[in-house]
Enzyme design. Structure first.
Site, PDB file in Angstrom:
ATOM      1  N   LYS A  38      -4.444   3.847   5.658  1.00  0.00           N
ATOM      2  CA  LYS A  38      -3.946   3.717   7.041  1.00  0.00           C
ATOM      3  C   LYS A  38      -4.673   4.687   7.976  1.00  0.00           C
ATOM      4  O   LYS A  38      -4.903   4.381   9.146  1.00  0.00           O
ATOM      5  CB  LYS A  38      -2.441   3.950   7.109  1.00  0.00           C
ATOM      6  CG  LYS A  38      -1.641   2.660   7.054  1.00  0.00           C
ATOM      7  CD  LYS A  38      -1.461   2.067   5.692  1.00  0.00           C
ATOM      8  CE  LYS A  38      -2.302   0.936   5.299  1.00  0.00           C
ATOM      9  NZ  LYS A  38      -2.104   0.466   3.934  1.00  0.00           N
ATOM     10  N   GLY A  49     -11.879 -10.487  -3.886  1.00  0.00           N
ATOM     11  CA  GLY A  49     -10.419 -10.552  -3.794  1.00  0.00           C
ATOM     12  C   GLY A  49      -9.921 -10.461  -2.370  1.00  0.00           C
ATOM     13  O   GLY A  49     -10.139  -9.456  -1.691  1.00  0.00           O
ATOM     14  N   ALA A  50      -9.260 -11.552  -1.916  1.00  0.00           N
ATOM     15  CA  ALA A  50      -8.712 -11.574  -0.548  1.00  0.00           C
ATOM     16  C   ALA A  50      -7.227 -11.250  -0.573  1.00  0.00           C
ATOM     17  O   ALA A  50      -6.413 -11.945   0.035  1.00  0.00           O
ATOM     18  CB  ALA A  50      -8.952 -12.943   0.092  1.00  0.00           C
ATOM     19  N   VAL A  63      -4.087  -8.128  -0.145  1.00  0.00           N
ATOM     20  CA  VAL A  63      -3.748  -7.206   0.948  1.00  0.00           C
ATOM     21  C   VAL A  63      -4.751  -6.053   1.023  1.00  0.00           C
ATOM     22  O   VAL A  63      -5.287  -5.739   2.096  1.00  0.00           O
ATOM     23  CB  VAL A  63      -2.316  -6.648   0.736  1.00  0.00           C
ATOM     24  CG1 VAL A  63      -1.996  -5.595   1.770  1.00  0.00           C
ATOM     25  CG2 VAL A  63      -1.297  -7.772   0.771  1.00  0.00           C
ATOM     26  N   GLY A 111      -6.596  -6.668  -7.659  1.00  0.00           N
ATOM     27  CA  GLY A 111      -5.218  -6.370  -8.027  1.00  0.00           C
ATOM     28  C   GLY A 111      -5.096  -5.085  -8.816  1.00  0.00           C
ATOM     29  O   GLY A 111      -6.090  -4.390  -9.049  1.00  0.00           O
ATOM     30  N   ARG A 112      -3.867  -4.749  -9.193  1.00  0.00           N
ATOM     31  CA  ARG A 112      -3.583  -3.517  -9.920  1.00  0.00           C
ATOM     32  C   ARG A 112      -2.779  -3.840 -11.177  1.00  0.00           C
ATOM     33  O   ARG A 112      -2.105  -4.854 -11.234  1.00  0.00           O
ATOM     34  CB  ARG A 112      -2.799  -2.545  -9.015  1.00  0.00           C
ATOM     35  CG  ARG A 112      -3.596  -2.175  -7.777  1.00  0.00           C
ATOM     36  CD  ARG A 112      -2.810  -1.229  -6.867  1.00  0.00           C
ATOM     37  NE  ARG A 112      -2.509   0.036  -7.473  1.00  0.00           N
ATOM     38  CZ  ARG A 112      -3.366   1.062  -7.589  1.00  0.00           C
ATOM     39  NH1 ARG A 112      -4.593   0.946  -7.113  1.00  0.00           N
ATOM     40  NH2 ARG A 112      -3.010   2.190  -8.152  1.00  0.00           N
ATOM     41  N   HIS A 123      13.648  -4.621  27.806  1.00  0.00           N
ATOM     42  CA  HIS A 123      12.549  -5.315  28.476  1.00  0.00           C
ATOM     43  C   HIS A 123      11.693  -4.302  29.219  1.00  0.00           C
ATOM     44  O   HIS A 123      12.250  -3.416  29.856  1.00  0.00           O
ATOM     45  CB  HIS A 123      13.113  -6.342  29.459  1.00  0.00           C
ATOM     46  CG  HIS A 123      12.027  -7.002  30.263  1.00  0.00           C
ATOM     47  ND1 HIS A 123      11.217  -7.982  29.721  1.00  0.00           N
ATOM     48  CD2 HIS A 123      11.604  -6.809  31.538  1.00  0.00           C
ATOM     49  CE1 HIS A 123      10.348  -8.367  30.630  1.00  0.00           C
ATOM     50  NE2 HIS A 123      10.556  -7.668  31.748  1.00  0.00           N
TER      51      HIS A 123
HETATM   52  P1  FAD Z   1       1.847   5.690  -8.261  1.00  0.00           P
HETATM   53  O1  FAD Z   1       1.787   5.964  -6.814  1.00  0.00           O
HETATM   54  O2  FAD Z   1       0.675   5.058  -8.911  1.00  0.00           O
HETATM   55  O3  FAD Z   1       2.200   7.076  -8.955  1.00  0.00           O
HETATM   56  C1  FAD Z   1       2.299   7.203 -10.335  1.00  0.00           C
HETATM   57  C2  FAD Z   1       1.983   8.622 -10.706  1.00  0.00           C
HETATM   58  O4  FAD Z   1       2.255   8.820 -12.083  1.00  0.00           O
HETATM   59  C3  FAD Z   1       0.517   8.985 -10.490  1.00  0.00           C
HETATM   60  O5  FAD Z   1       0.439  10.118  -9.690  1.00  0.00           O
HETATM   61  C4  FAD Z   1      -0.007   9.206 -11.898  1.00  0.00           C
HETATM   62  O6  FAD Z   1      -0.995  10.227 -11.946  1.00  0.00           O
HETATM   63  C5  FAD Z   1       1.249   9.640 -12.622  1.00  0.00           C
HETATM   64  N1  FAD Z   1       1.182   9.400 -14.060  1.00  0.00           N
HETATM   65  C6  FAD Z   1       0.819   8.255 -14.688  1.00  0.00           C
HETATM   66  N2  FAD Z   1       0.894   8.402 -16.028  1.00  0.00           N
HETATM   67  C7  FAD Z   1       1.317   9.667 -16.239  1.00  0.00           C
HETATM   68  C8  FAD Z   1       1.567  10.417 -17.399  1.00  0.00           C
HETATM   69  N3  FAD Z   1       1.420   9.898 -18.613  1.00  0.00           N
HETATM   70  N4  FAD Z   1       1.961  11.701 -17.262  1.00  0.00           N
HETATM   71  C9  FAD Z   1       2.115  12.252 -16.034  1.00  0.00           C
HETATM   72  N5  FAD Z   1       1.890  11.574 -14.885  1.00  0.00           N
HETATM   73  C10 FAD Z   1       1.502  10.312 -15.000  1.00  0.00           C
HETATM   74  N6  FAD Z   1       2.015   0.194  -0.671  1.00  0.00           N
HETATM   75  C11 FAD Z   1       2.769   0.094   0.445  1.00  0.00           C
HETATM   76  O7  FAD Z   1       3.992  -0.017   0.340  1.00  0.00           O
HETATM   77  N7  FAD Z   1       2.194   0.140   1.692  1.00  0.00           N
HETATM   78  C12 FAD Z   1       0.866   0.250   1.867  1.00  0.00           C
HETATM   79  O8  FAD Z   1       0.374   0.283   2.999  1.00  0.00           O
HETATM   80  C13 FAD Z   1       0.039   0.357   0.711  1.00  0.00           C
HETATM   81  N8  FAD Z   1      -1.289   0.504   0.833  1.00  0.00           N
HETATM   82  C14 FAD Z   1      -2.064   0.659  -0.285  1.00  0.00           C
HETATM   83  C15 FAD Z   1      -3.426   0.828  -0.127  1.00  0.00           C
HETATM   84  C16 FAD Z   1      -4.237   0.997  -1.226  1.00  0.00           C
HETATM   85  C17 FAD Z   1      -5.728   1.178  -1.035  1.00  0.00           C
HETATM   86  C18 FAD Z   1      -3.653   1.023  -2.532  1.00  0.00           C
HETATM   87  C19 FAD Z   1      -4.505   1.231  -3.744  1.00  0.00           C
HETATM   88  C20 FAD Z   1      -2.278   0.854  -2.696  1.00  0.00           C
HETATM   89  C21 FAD Z   1      -1.480   0.659  -1.575  1.00  0.00           C
HETATM   90  N9  FAD Z   1      -0.091   0.479  -1.695  1.00  0.00           N
HETATM   91  C22 FAD Z   1       0.670   0.329  -0.567  1.00  0.00           C
HETATM   92  C23 FAD Z   1       0.588   0.435  -3.005  1.00  0.00           C
HETATM   93  C24 FAD Z   1       1.259   1.775  -3.295  1.00  0.00           C
HETATM   94  O9  FAD Z   1       0.300   2.803  -3.253  1.00  0.00           O
HETATM   95  C25 FAD Z   1       1.933   1.700  -4.655  1.00  0.00           C
HETATM   96  O10 FAD Z   1       2.838   0.612  -4.668  1.00  0.00           O
HETATM   97  C26 FAD Z   1       2.710   2.987  -4.930  1.00  0.00           C
HETATM   98  O11 FAD Z   1       1.868   4.109  -4.909  1.00  0.00           O
HETATM   99  C27 FAD Z   1       3.424   2.886  -6.284  1.00  0.00           C
HETATM  100  O12 FAD Z   1       4.170   4.036  -6.483  1.00  0.00           O
HETATM  101  P2  FAD Z   1       4.512   4.558  -7.942  1.00  0.00           P
HETATM  102  O13 FAD Z   1       5.190   5.863  -7.743  1.00  0.00           O
HETATM  103  O14 FAD Z   1       5.183   3.499  -8.708  1.00  0.00           O
HETATM  104  O15 FAD Z   1       3.099   4.765  -8.640  1.00  0.00           O
HETATM  105  P1  AMP Z   2      -4.076  -8.969  -5.033  1.00  0.00           P
HETATM  106  O1  AMP Z   2      -3.583  -9.168  -6.452  1.00  0.00           O
HETATM  107  O2  AMP Z   2      -3.125  -9.424  -3.967  1.00  0.00           O
HETATM  108  O3  AMP Z   2      -4.608  -7.586  -4.805  1.00  0.00           O
HETATM  109  O4  AMP Z   2      -5.340  -9.932  -4.875  1.00  0.00           O
HETATM  110  C1  AMP Z   2      -6.434  -9.930  -5.736  1.00  0.00           C
HETATM  111  C2  AMP Z   2      -7.186 -11.238  -5.555  1.00  0.00           C
HETATM  112  O5  AMP Z   2      -8.426 -11.189  -6.283  1.00  0.00           O
HETATM  113  C3  AMP Z   2      -6.425 -12.461  -6.076  1.00  0.00           C
HETATM  114  O6  AMP Z   2      -6.204 -13.335  -4.994  1.00  0.00           O
HETATM  115  C4  AMP Z   2      -7.367 -13.067  -7.128  1.00  0.00           C
HETATM  116  O7  AMP Z   2      -7.382 -14.470  -7.073  1.00  0.00           O
HETATM  117  C5  AMP Z   2      -8.743 -12.509  -6.734  1.00  0.00           C
HETATM  118  N1  AMP Z   2      -9.710 -12.483  -7.847  1.00  0.00           N
HETATM  119  C6  AMP Z   2      -9.503 -12.059  -9.121  1.00  0.00           C
HETATM  120  N2  AMP Z   2     -10.641 -12.177  -9.893  1.00  0.00           N
HETATM  121  C7  AMP Z   2     -11.610 -12.700  -9.074  1.00  0.00           C
HETATM  122  C8  AMP Z   2     -13.011 -13.054  -9.247  1.00  0.00           C
HETATM  123  N3  AMP Z   2     -13.660 -12.901 -10.420  1.00  0.00           N
HETATM  124  N4  AMP Z   2     -13.691 -13.562  -8.178  1.00  0.00           N
HETATM  125  C9  AMP Z   2     -13.047 -13.706  -6.983  1.00  0.00           C
HETATM  126  N5  AMP Z   2     -11.746 -13.397  -6.769  1.00  0.00           N
HETATM  127  C10 AMP Z   2     -11.018 -12.893  -7.776  1.00  0.00           C
END
Ligand code: FAD
Ligand code: AMP
Length: 484
Positions: free
Chosen positions: A58, A188-189, A191, A282-283, A455
């Protein structure tokens, strides 16, 4: 063997740190274990969200938006700013400063709430024991009465596009480009791909998004997804659907390196060349090496910790929250789960309304939604009514030169209860929150229609969309209310 705790939290991302703070507020002796080490070798709290996710993305979206605003949109207000330039190093340093301020803030919050914080890698053993290997490699075993697993997620890697230096990167690498790539490819299209693509496109990159699916943003309401695709195209994003990346190769020409991407689409096998490539497919849950075989906790077939609606795992008094469990991978979803679990440990009956979790794409305009989409309701045969209002008819949006987009409100055909709201437009993330609150209180579209809105504000578009559900919008010609 060392200290015992009432609650041991594994992970200090938004799910884990919020859970830990709430547990401590409720008087539970709590420790939070975190393994994050940044590129300077420093241990950090805050997880993905604060370090490499929501916050840094952001920060860059806001910087790049200001740049493009100054460069292209100020002129319409009579402000002459043609000679605007961007200092990427400074932009990245600003982002890094915000990240440190917030991660340091969690340290302060842990202290003030009495959460014990330990840096190290945790593993859940049998009988609610947690092994921690600290940064010096020393092992300690802690005993918990309750365990909260909040280990989060990491980017998915795909075999056709392994990461290479700063040439083929994941979302983390895309927050660190030291210059604007001339030609940027994104796989990947989703978010994250669209947000990061927007950042670098605004700064001057020619951005191509390669997406395997034939549909654009299939989880977003179809009207909004269609409008979003049109707007991104106008902004110069080349989004190619039905395009699956099958191979990549990094080649060098002197000091210049580029990526050759091979992909297949309806026409067959094709190639494209880029200076940088971001893999945003994706993640996945970070569940490997987290659980001993006798921990009692089970994973599902995709590696998520298996939990019920209350985030209880298969083992008594062990919970899991955030990205490591089912549901949308969103910071606010994980935080609410963290609060729910903390309160349930303390004997409260807290629940989450999983049908009322908003989603946002922080591009410009923003895209935001909550509840059911029109296509979901159609598929289940649910009778509904729709009311829409375009920002082009909003006085405030016109004053701000922000007239792209609309608010679309969906209500139950019989009860009028709000089922969903879908927005593309100015401040969509904040506007949709008004509807999230309305849904939480079981509001009908008539309740919103009878509410007074200031407004001139862009939130009047939410009011008008609610009025339009029953054909009473004031500032557009009403169509006959559309029913599904
Ligand atoms: P995480 O934030 O991944 O935290 C997990 C933590 O656990 C990490 O710090 C990790 O090091 C720790 N950990 C893992 N395994 C162990 C272990 N064995 N021992 C000790 N520690 C450990 N979400 C939104 O809602 N809004 C957004 O705008 C948004 N933007 C994003 C932009 C990007 C580029 C990305 C990558 C993600 C974005 N997200 C957004 C998603 C959001 O970041 C995640 O949904 C959120 O961080 C998940 O929170 P969490 O606490 O479950 O996991
Ligand atoms: P998200 O899970 O919302 O982060 O989106 C990831 C996107 O990547 C999904 O829409 C998938 O269809 C796309 N994707 C995954 N593998 C491939 C690939 N090999 N080539 C193009 N797009 C992909």
């Amino acid at each position: 063997m060392s200290e015992d705790y009432q609650v041991i939290v594994i992970g200090a991302g938004p799910a884990g740190y919020v859970a830990a703070i709430r547990c401590a507020q409720l008087g539970l002796k709590t420790v939070c274990i975190e393994k994050w080490v940044d590129d300077k070798g420093e241990s950090k709290l805050g997880g993905t969200c604060l370090n490499v996710g929501c916050i840094p993305s952001k920060a860059l979206l806001d910087s790049s938006h200001k740049y493009v605003d100054a460069k292209k949109d100020f002129a319409i207000h009579g402000i002459n700013s043609e000679s605007v330039t961007i200092d990427i190093k400074k932009m990245l340093a600003r982002k890094d400063k915000i990240v440190s301020q917030l991660t340091g803030g969690i340290t302060g919050l842990f202290k003030s709430n009495g959460v014990n914080s330990i840096f190290g890698t945790a593993k859940l053993l049998a009988n609610k024991q947690v092994e921690v290997i600290n940064t010096a490699g020393e092992q300690t075993i802690y005993q918990g009465e309750h365990i909260i697993i909040a280990a989060g997620s990491v980017p998915i890697a795909i075999p056709p596009a392994p990461l290479v230096d700063d040439i083929i990167v994941d979302s983390t690498g895309a927050l660190e480009f030291s210059s604007v790539p001339e030609r940027l490819g994104i796989i990947g299209a989703g978010v994250i791909g669209l947000e990061l693509g927007s950042v670098w496109a605004r700064l001057g990159a020619e951005v191509t998004v390669l997406e395997a699916l034939d549909d654009f943003l299939p989880a977003v309401d179809m009207t909004i997804a269609k409008e979003t695709k049109k707007v991104f195209k106008q902004q110069g994003l080349d989004i190619r659907l039905g395009t699956r990346v099958t191979a990549t190769e990094v080649t060098s020409n002197g000091a210049n390196r580029q990526v050759i991407v091979e992909y297949s689409d309806a026409k067959g096998t094709q190639q494209a060349n880029f200076d940088r490539l971001i893999v945003c497919v994706g993640r996945r849950p970070l569940s490997e090496n987290l659980l001993a075989p006798d921990s009692g906790v089970n994973l599902d077939e995709r590696g998520f910790v298996f939990v019920n609606e209350q985030c209880e795992t298969d083992a008594r008094d062990i919970y899991a929250v955030g990205d490591i469990v089912r549901g949308p991978m969103l910071a606010h979803k994980g935080s609410e789960e963290g609060v729910m679990v903390a309160e349930r440990i303390a004997g409260m009956q807290t629940q989450i309304n999983y049908d009322n979790i908003p989603g946002v794409i922080y591009t410009h305009p923003e895209i935001a939604w909550v509840g059911k989409t029109e296509q979901e309701l159609k598929a289940t045969g649910h009778d509904y009514k729709v009311g829409s209002f375009p920002f082009a008819a909003s006085g405030r949006a016109l004053a701000a030169n922000e007239t792209t987009g609309m608010v679309k409100m969906i209500a139950d055909a019989q009860t009028d209860r709000i089922l969903g709201c879908h927005i593309i437009g100015p401040s969509a993330a904040d506007l949709v929150q008004q509807v999230v609150i309305a849904i939480e209180f079981g509001a009908s579209s008539e309740d919103l229609a009878l509410t007074v809105f200031s407004h001139p504000t862009v939130s009047e578009a939410v009011h008008e969309a609610a009025l339009a559900v029953s054909g009473h919008a004031i500032h557009i010609a009403n169509k006959r209310p559309r029913k599904g």
